[in-house]
Design a protein around this motif. Structure first.
Motif, PDB file in Angstrom:
ATOM      1  N   ARG A 291      19.423  62.165 -15.375  1.00 49.57           N
ATOM      2  CA  ARG A 291      20.152  61.724 -16.555  1.00 49.57           C
ATOM      3  C   ARG A 291      20.387  60.214 -16.483  1.00 49.57           C
ATOM      4  NH1 ARG A 291      24.007  64.545 -18.094  1.00 49.57           N
ATOM      5  NH2 ARG A 291      25.404  62.948 -18.933  1.00 49.57           N
ATOM      6  N   LEU A 292      20.993  59.674 -17.543  1.00 45.68           N
ATOM      7  CA  LEU A 292      21.407  58.283 -17.563  1.00 45.68           C
ATOM      8  C   LEU A 292      22.737  58.219 -18.296  1.00 45.68           C
ATOM      9  CD1 LEU A 292      20.985  55.221 -17.151  1.00 45.68           C
ATOM     10  CD2 LEU A 292      19.772  55.187 -19.341  1.00 45.68           C
ATOM     11  N   ASP A 293      23.775  57.843 -17.580  1.00 47.19           N
ATOM     12  CA  ASP A 293      25.106  57.768 -18.176  1.00 47.19           C
ATOM     13  C   ASP A 293      25.448  56.375 -18.680  1.00 47.19           C
ATOM     14  OD1 ASP A 293      26.167  60.537 -17.560  1.00 47.19           O
ATOM     15  OD2 ASP A 293      25.573  59.869 -15.554  1.00 47.19           O
ATOM     16  N   VAL A 294      25.017  55.352 -17.943  1.00 46.99           N
ATOM     17  CA  VAL A 294      25.382  53.977 -18.288  1.00 46.99           C
ATOM     18  C   VAL A 294      24.169  53.068 -18.163  1.00 46.99           C
ATOM     19  CG1 VAL A 294      26.881  52.003 -17.752  1.00 46.99           C
ATOM     20  CG2 VAL A 294      27.729  54.340 -17.393  1.00 46.99           C
ATOM     21  N   MET A 295      23.911  52.307 -19.209  1.00 51.78           N
ATOM     22  CA  MET A 295      22.978  51.188 -19.140  1.00 51.78           C
ATOM     23  C   MET A 295      23.817  49.917 -19.145  1.00 51.78           C
ATOM     24  SD  MET A 295      20.152  49.455 -19.103  1.00 51.78           S
ATOM     25  CE  MET A 295      18.762  50.578 -19.373  1.00 51.78           C
ATOM     26  N   PHE A 296      23.790  49.185 -18.054  1.00 49.80           N
ATOM     27  CA  PHE A 296      24.506  47.920 -17.972  1.00 49.80           C
ATOM     28  C   PHE A 296      23.492  46.797 -18.154  1.00 49.80           C
ATOM     29  CE2 PHE A 296      27.445  45.113 -15.116  1.00 49.80           C
ATOM     30  CZ  PHE A 296      27.721  44.303 -16.201  1.00 49.80           C
ATOM     31  N   ALA A 297      23.399  46.306 -19.388  1.00 53.20           N
ATOM     32  CA  ALA A 297      22.467  45.228 -19.730  1.00 53.20           C
ATOM     33  C   ALA A 297      23.120  43.897 -19.354  1.00 53.20           C
ATOM     34  CB  ALA A 297      22.121  45.277 -21.209  1.00 53.20           C
ATOM     35  N   ASN A 298      22.922  43.511 -18.131  1.00 48.61           N
ATOM     36  CA  ASN A 298      23.628  42.370 -17.544  1.00 48.61           C
ATOM     37  C   ASN A 298      22.784  41.110 -17.414  1.00 48.61           C
ATOM     38  OD1 ASN A 298      25.605  40.995 -15.544  1.00 48.61           O
ATOM     39  ND2 ASN A 298      23.724  41.257 -14.351  1.00 48.61           N
ATOM     40  N   ALA A 299      21.469  41.241 -17.333  1.00 50.12           N
ATOM     41  CA  ALA A 299      20.607  40.092 -17.029  1.00 50.12           C
ATOM     42  C   ALA A 299      20.757  38.984 -18.061  1.00 50.12           C
ATOM     43  CB  ALA A 299      19.148  40.535 -16.950  1.00 50.12           C
ATOM     44  N   GLY A 300      20.774  37.756 -17.581  1.00 51.15           N
ATOM     45  CA  GLY A 300      20.850  36.608 -18.471  1.00 51.15           C
ATOM     46  C   GLY A 300      20.468  35.335 -17.743  1.00 51.15           C
ATOM     47  N   ILE A 301      20.093  34.332 -18.508  1.00 51.46           N
ATOM     48  CA  ILE A 301      19.766  33.032 -17.939  1.00 51.46           C
ATOM     49  C   ILE A 301      20.586  31.965 -18.656  1.00 51.46           C
ATOM     50  CG2 ILE A 301      17.433  33.707 -17.260  1.00 51.46           C
ATOM     51  CD1 ILE A 301      16.378  32.128 -19.684  1.00 51.46           C
ATOM     52  N   ALA A 302      20.713  30.810 -18.004  1.00 49.82           N
ATOM     53  CA  ALA A 302      21.477  29.700 -18.570  1.00 49.82           C
ATOM     54  C   ALA A 302      20.608  28.881 -19.509  1.00 49.82           C
ATOM     55  CB  ALA A 302      22.011  28.825 -17.440  1.00 49.82           C
TER      56      ALA A 302
ATOM     57  N   ALA B  13      17.357  53.001 -23.364  1.00 50.47           N
ATOM     58  CA  ALA B  13      18.368  53.978 -22.969  1.00 50.47           C
ATOM     59  C   ALA B  13      18.695  54.965 -24.078  1.00 50.47           C
ATOM     60  CB  ALA B  13      19.639  53.244 -22.545  1.00 50.47           C
ATOM     61  N   ALA B  14      18.603  54.537 -25.323  1.00 51.91           N
ATOM     62  CA  ALA B  14      19.095  55.337 -26.442  1.00 51.91           C
ATOM     63  C   ALA B  14      18.483  56.737 -26.548  1.00 51.91           C
ATOM     64  CB  ALA B  14      18.903  54.575 -27.752  1.00 51.91           C
ATOM     65  N   PRO B  15      17.154  56.915 -26.423  1.00 58.42           N
ATOM     66  CA  PRO B  15      16.608  58.271 -26.571  1.00 58.42           C
ATOM     67  C   PRO B  15      17.161  59.269 -25.553  1.00 58.42           C
ATOM     68  CG  PRO B  15      14.868  56.641 -26.757  1.00 58.42           C
ATOM     69  CD  PRO B  15      16.082  55.912 -26.283  1.00 58.42           C
ATOM     70  N   VAL B  16      17.303  58.836 -24.311  1.00 58.91           N
ATOM     71  CA  VAL B  16      17.841  59.719 -23.274  1.00 58.91           C
ATOM     72  C   VAL B  16      19.296  60.059 -23.581  1.00 58.91           C
ATOM     73  CG1 VAL B  16      18.453  59.886 -20.821  1.00 58.91           C
ATOM     74  CG2 VAL B  16      16.272  58.883 -21.499  1.00 58.91           C
ATOM     75  N   MET B  17      20.071  59.062 -23.964  1.00 61.45           N
ATOM     76  CA  MET B  17      21.478  59.288 -24.246  1.00 61.45           C
ATOM     77  C   MET B  17      21.671  60.162 -25.482  1.00 61.45           C
ATOM     78  SD  MET B  17      23.080  55.548 -23.322  1.00 61.45           S
ATOM     79  CE  MET B  17      23.169  54.984 -21.608  1.00 61.45           C
ATOM     80  N   LYS B  18      20.828  59.965 -26.487  1.00 64.56           N
ATOM     81  CA  LYS B  18      20.892  60.833 -27.672  1.00 64.56           C
ATOM     82  C   LYS B  18      20.627  62.287 -27.293  1.00 64.56           C
ATOM     83  CE  LYS B  18      19.601  57.697 -31.457  1.00 64.56           C
ATOM     84  NZ  LYS B  18      18.592  57.442 -32.530  1.00 64.56           N
TER      85      LYS B  18
END
Length: 285
Positions: free
Chosen positions: A82-93, A128-133
Motif C-alpha cells: 500500500r501507500l499511505d503518504v506521499m511526501f513530495a519534498n524534493a526541491g532546488i534553490a 500516488a493518486a491511483p493507488v490512494m484512490k
C-alpha cells in the motif's frame, strides 16, 4: 508511535528535511521508501534508518521524470502492499542562489527550478493518486516555503514555483478529497538545510543555516527569541504532524513552519520605543 505501519514515499530524502523526516517517520513506526536524485545518498539514509531499528528501502528517482515517480510508488506497493503518504519534498534553490539579476535569468534557469519544485510535486502526486484512490484513503504532504507567502528577494523562479505549489495543494484538496485523500503543505521559514545552497553531490551536513554560525538570539532574524537556533527537526516535526492521523481533518492547508513570528511583520519599520501603539506614525487599525 504516530506513524505505526504507515507506508511513506519521500522524495529528496537523501539530505536536508527529507533525510530528517525519513529518520523521524521511521522512528515513529513508518515504513519508508527513501528516494533521491543521488543514489548514494538514498542508500545511505536507508542504512541509517535500518541501523536505528526502522524499516526502509531506497530507489534513485528524479522527480522531473514521471516514470521514476511511478516506480517509487510501485516499490512501496510491491514491498508493503500500500501507500499511505506521499511526501513530495524534493526541491532546488534559485539558480545562482539569488545572484542573477532578473533580466539575466535565462529560460533554462527558470525551467529548471519549475521542473523540480512545481512539476516534481505534480508528478509525485499524480503517481500516488491511483493507488490512494483504490485504497479509499491517502495523504499527500508537500514541502513548500515561506517564499510562497512573502517573496524572497532575488529568488524569482523559486518564489514563483512555491506560490504555484500552494495553489496546486489547494486545488488537489478539492480534486482528491472525495476519495478520502488529504493534501497539505508545510511552508518553512527558518531551520532549513544548508545543503540547499550547495551542489547536489556535496557532503550532507544535516544542519540548518542557523546551526552553522554562532547563535545570538538577540540578533536573530526572527522575532521569537529562544536559546537555540531553529533546526531541521523543527520542520520535520511539522511534516510528521501533517503525515500522521493527528491532522486527519486537515486538507488544502499551507502551514507556515518554524516561522518564529517572521510572517507577523510588515515591511514598514516602526520604532520600538513607541511600544507598538502606532502613535505618531499615521498608522490606523
Amino acid at each position: 508511535m504516530r506513524m505505526q505501519d504507515k507506508v511513506v514515499v519521500i522524495t529528496g530524502a537523501g539530505s536536508g528535511l527529507g533525510r530528517e523526516s525519513a529518520l523521524l517517520f521511521a522512528a515513529e513506526g513508518a515504513r519508508v521508501v527513501v528516494t533521491d536524485l543521488i543514489a548514494d545518498r538514498a542508500e545511505k539514509v536507508t542504512g541509517e534508518v535500518s541501523e536505528a531499528g526502522g524499516q526502509a528501502v531506497w530507489r534513485q528517482a528524479d522527480v522531473r521524470v514521471e516514470a521514476d515517480m511511478q516506480a517509487a510508488v510501485a516499490l512501496a506497493t510491491d514491498t508493503w502492499g500500500r501507500l499511505d503518504v506521499m511526501f513530495a519534498n524534493a526541491g532546488i534553490a534559485e539558480i545562482g542562489f539569488g545572484s542573477v539579476a532578473f533580466e539575466d535569468l535565462t529560460l533554462e534557469n527558470w525551467n529548471a527550478v519549475q521542473a523540480t519544485n512545481l512539476t516534481g510535486v505534480f508528478l509525485a502526486a499524480k503517481a500516488a493518486a491511483p493507488v490512494m484512490k483504490a485504497q479509499g484513503s491517502g495523504n499527500i504532504v508537500v514541502t513548500s516555503s515561506a517564499s510562497s507567502y512573502a517573496a524572497y528577494p532575488h529568488f524569482i523562479s523559486y518564489t514563483a514555483s512555491k506560490h504555484g505549489v500552494n495553489g496546486l495543494v489547494k486545488v488537489l484538496a478539492f480534486e482528491l478529497g472525495r476519495f478520502g485523500i488529504r493534501v497539505n503543505a508545510l511552508c518553512p521559514t527558518h531551520g532549513m538545510s544548508a545543503n540547499l545552497a550547495m551542489a547536489p553531490d556535496a557532503p550532507v551536513l544535516g544542519k540548518s543555516y542557523e546551526e552553522l554560525q554562532p547563535w545570538d538570539k538577540a540578533n536573530a532574524a526572527m522575532p521569537l527569541r529562544l536559546d537555540r537556533p531553529p533546526v531541521l527537526r523543527d520542520n520535520a516535526n511539522v511534516a510528521l504532524f501533517l503525515a500522521s492521523d493527528e491532522s486527519g481533518y486537515m486538507s488544502g492547508v499551507c502551514l507556515p513552519a518554524t516561522d518564529g513570528g517572521t510572517l507577523s511583520r510588515v515591511a514598514i519599520i516602526f520604532p520600538e520605543d513607541l511600544g507598538g501603539s502606532g502613535l505618531g506614525t499615521g498608522v490606523t487599525s
